[in-house]
Motif scaffolding. Sequence first.
Motif, PDB file in Angstrom:
ATOM      1  N   GLY A   1      -8.970 -15.351 -11.486  1.00  0.00           N
ATOM      2  CA  GLY A   1      -7.651 -15.580 -10.924  1.00  0.00           C
ATOM      3  C   GLY A   1      -7.194 -17.026 -10.938  1.00  0.00           C
ATOM      4  N   TYR A   2      -8.088 -17.928 -11.348  1.00  0.00           N
ATOM      5  CA  TYR A   2      -7.735 -19.353 -11.380  1.00  0.00           C
ATOM      6  C   TYR A   2      -7.582 -19.877 -12.817  1.00  0.00           C
ATOM      7  CZ  TYR A   2      -9.358 -19.108  -6.536  1.00  0.00           C
ATOM      8  OH  TYR A   2      -9.529 -18.754  -5.215  1.00  0.00           O
ATOM      9  N   GLY A   3      -8.014 -19.071 -13.785  1.00  0.00           N
ATOM     10  CA  GLY A   3      -7.896 -19.478 -15.184  1.00  0.00           C
ATOM     11  C   GLY A   3      -8.908 -20.529 -15.606  1.00  0.00           C
ATOM     12  N   PHE A   4     -10.070 -20.545 -14.926  1.00  0.00           N
ATOM     13  CA  PHE A   4     -11.075 -21.569 -15.263  1.00  0.00           C
ATOM     14  C   PHE A   4     -11.507 -21.514 -16.719  1.00  0.00           C
ATOM     15  CE2 PHE A   4     -12.581 -21.331 -10.585  1.00  0.00           C
ATOM     16  CZ  PHE A   4     -11.658 -22.296 -10.215  1.00  0.00           C
ATOM     17  N   GLU A   5     -11.433 -20.314 -17.327  1.00  0.00           N
ATOM     18  CA  GLU A   5     -11.828 -20.175 -18.726  1.00  0.00           C
ATOM     19  C   GLU A   5     -10.833 -20.880 -19.660  1.00  0.00           C
ATOM     20  OE1 GLU A   5      -9.477 -16.351 -17.834  1.00  0.00           O
ATOM     21  OE2 GLU A   5     -10.568 -17.925 -16.779  1.00  0.00           O
ATOM     22  N   HIS A   6      -9.608 -21.114 -19.151  1.00  0.00           N
ATOM     23  CA  HIS A   6      -8.582 -21.787 -19.947  1.00  0.00           C
ATOM     24  C   HIS A   6      -8.435 -23.259 -19.574  1.00  0.00           C
ATOM     25  CE1 HIS A   6      -7.494 -17.734 -21.035  1.00  0.00           C
ATOM     26  NE2 HIS A   6      -7.083 -17.447 -19.821  1.00  0.00           N
ATOM     27  N   ASN A   7      -8.478 -23.540 -18.255  1.00  0.00           N
ATOM     28  CA  ASN A   7      -8.117 -24.882 -17.791  1.00  0.00           C
ATOM     29  C   ASN A   7      -9.307 -25.753 -17.390  1.00  0.00           C
ATOM     30  OD1 ASN A   7      -8.807 -24.133 -15.036  1.00  0.00           O
ATOM     31  ND2 ASN A   7      -6.855 -23.062 -14.926  1.00  0.00           N
ATOM     32  N   ALA A   8     -10.518 -25.185 -17.417  1.00  0.00           N
ATOM     33  CA  ALA A   8     -11.739 -25.932 -17.088  1.00  0.00           C
ATOM     34  C   ALA A   8     -11.665 -26.587 -15.709  1.00  0.00           C
ATOM     35  CB  ALA A   8     -12.032 -26.984 -18.157  1.00  0.00           C
TER      36      ALA A   8
ATOM     37  N   ALA B   1      -0.660 -24.873 -13.838  1.00  0.00           N
ATOM     38  CA  ALA B   1       0.172 -23.979 -13.037  1.00  0.00           C
ATOM     39  C   ALA B   1      -0.595 -22.708 -12.668  1.00  0.00           C
ATOM     40  CB  ALA B   1       1.453 -23.627 -13.806  1.00  0.00           C
ATOM     41  N   GLU B   2      -1.365 -22.183 -13.628  1.00  0.00           N
ATOM     42  CA  GLU B   2      -2.163 -20.979 -13.369  1.00  0.00           C
ATOM     43  C   GLU B   2      -3.185 -21.231 -12.280  1.00  0.00           C
ATOM     44  OE1 GLU B   2      -4.850 -17.735 -15.907  1.00  0.00           O
ATOM     45  OE2 GLU B   2      -4.540 -19.765 -16.706  1.00  0.00           O
ATOM     46  N   HIS B   3      -3.828 -22.378 -12.334  1.00  0.00           N
ATOM     47  CA  HIS B   3      -4.840 -22.729 -11.337  1.00  0.00           C
ATOM     48  C   HIS B   3      -4.204 -22.873  -9.948  1.00  0.00           C
ATOM     49  CE1 HIS B   3      -8.460 -25.563 -10.262  1.00  0.00           C
ATOM     50  NE2 HIS B   3      -8.269 -24.598  -9.381  1.00  0.00           N
ATOM     51  N   LEU B   4      -3.087 -23.571  -9.875  1.00  0.00           N
ATOM     52  CA  LEU B   4      -2.419 -23.769  -8.591  1.00  0.00           C
ATOM     53  C   LEU B   4      -1.917 -22.446  -8.016  1.00  0.00           C
ATOM     54  CD1 LEU B   4      -0.403 -27.044  -9.305  1.00  0.00           C
ATOM     55  CD2 LEU B   4      -2.612 -26.797  -8.159  1.00  0.00           C
TER      56      LEU B   4
ATOM     57  N   GLY C   1      -3.402 -19.645  -8.487  1.00  0.00           N
ATOM     58  CA  GLY C   1      -4.614 -19.007  -7.983  1.00  0.00           C
ATOM     59  C   GLY C   1      -5.005 -19.549  -6.619  1.00  0.00           C
ATOM     60  N   LEU C   2      -4.870 -20.854  -6.433  1.00  0.00           N
ATOM     61  CA  LEU C   2      -5.154 -21.445  -5.120  1.00  0.00           C
ATOM     62  C   LEU C   2      -4.201 -20.893  -4.066  1.00  0.00           C
ATOM     63  CD1 LEU C   2      -5.848 -25.201  -5.996  1.00  0.00           C
ATOM     64  CD2 LEU C   2      -7.372 -23.701  -4.686  1.00  0.00           C
ATOM     65  N   GLU C   3      -2.958 -20.756  -4.429  1.00  0.00           N
ATOM     66  CA  GLU C   3      -1.954 -20.223  -3.505  1.00  0.00           C
ATOM     67  C   GLU C   3      -2.279 -18.788  -3.101  1.00  0.00           C
ATOM     68  OE1 GLU C   3       1.212 -20.157  -1.111  1.00  0.00           O
ATOM     69  OE2 GLU C   3       1.047 -21.885  -2.455  1.00  0.00           O
ATOM     70  N   LYS C   4      -2.734 -18.001  -4.075  1.00  0.00           N
ATOM     71  CA  LYS C   4      -2.967 -16.575  -3.831  1.00  0.00           C
ATOM     72  C   LYS C   4      -4.334 -16.282  -3.240  1.00  0.00           C
ATOM     73  CE  LYS C   4      -2.677 -12.092  -6.188  1.00  0.00           C
ATOM     74  NZ  LYS C   4      -2.359 -11.409  -7.470  1.00  0.00           N
ATOM     75  N   PHE C   5      -5.378 -16.946  -3.765  1.00  0.00           N
ATOM     76  CA  PHE C   5      -6.750 -16.590  -3.378  1.00  0.00           C
ATOM     77  C   PHE C   5      -7.440 -17.638  -2.505  1.00  0.00           C
ATOM     78  CE2 PHE C   5      -6.016 -14.700  -7.654  1.00  0.00           C
ATOM     79  CZ  PHE C   5      -6.030 -13.360  -7.287  1.00  0.00           C
TER      80      PHE C   5
END
Length: 254
Positions: free
Chosen positions: A215-222, A227-230, A232-236
Amino acid sequence: MTNKETIGNIKELLLDEPSAEDIARWRQDQRVGVQKLLTQYDKRQVKKQRQQQAFEHRLMFEKQAWQHGARLAGVDEVGRGPLAGPVVAAAVVIDDSFDMTIVHDSKQLTEKTRLGLDQELREKVVDFAFGIVDASEIDRLNIYEASRVAMRQAIEALHTPIDGLLIDAMTVDLPLPQEKLIKGDDRSISIGAASILAKNYRDSLMKDFAKKFPGYGFEHNAGYGTAEHLAGLEKFGVTPIHRQTFSPVKKYLN
């Protein structure tokens, strides 16, 4: 000259290491396709020559040490900026047989190229090792000191005795001569190799974390603040691998 050689055959031979006699013969071949192939070949040769010259220049520090019978380790770290995950350092030792002219600062290589170099690098260097400092330790120490600790870990994990260090823009607490090189991953082959191995290793760790914390996109953003990571922080919320002293992670605590 003979036209028994097809343009396809000549193309294959030009991608290998053709002899000077072959090149001279093909230069007399009047076919437009052959001359286009030779133009492309000449451009590749110029590029290879420039790459070799740049490689030799970036071996300057290592060569100076080798001339005095000394062996250096190049050291670099990756992962200072992300909001999540560890900081990872690599230490690499090479000798005068090392011939991978493509080795450079990892940021100047495409992901495909960088990953494609990993196994060959591991096989061709004299020695390499990693150091890893996790998010909780980064929060305790601060990212600068955590990076220095990771570097020290990597150096101390080497099996090959070394006489000095080439380090990208830092020093470490070890009783060894150290050359602190600004933009060292662009100035030293050893440091460039360390930057590639460290980046590949950390990216692999973050892909593993992506499975554990989806849900944080770690596989993409390391772990960087995309935006995907943020979102994820907002949601999870905050995970155990988030750096709680980093903004904007602090915003999502509790």
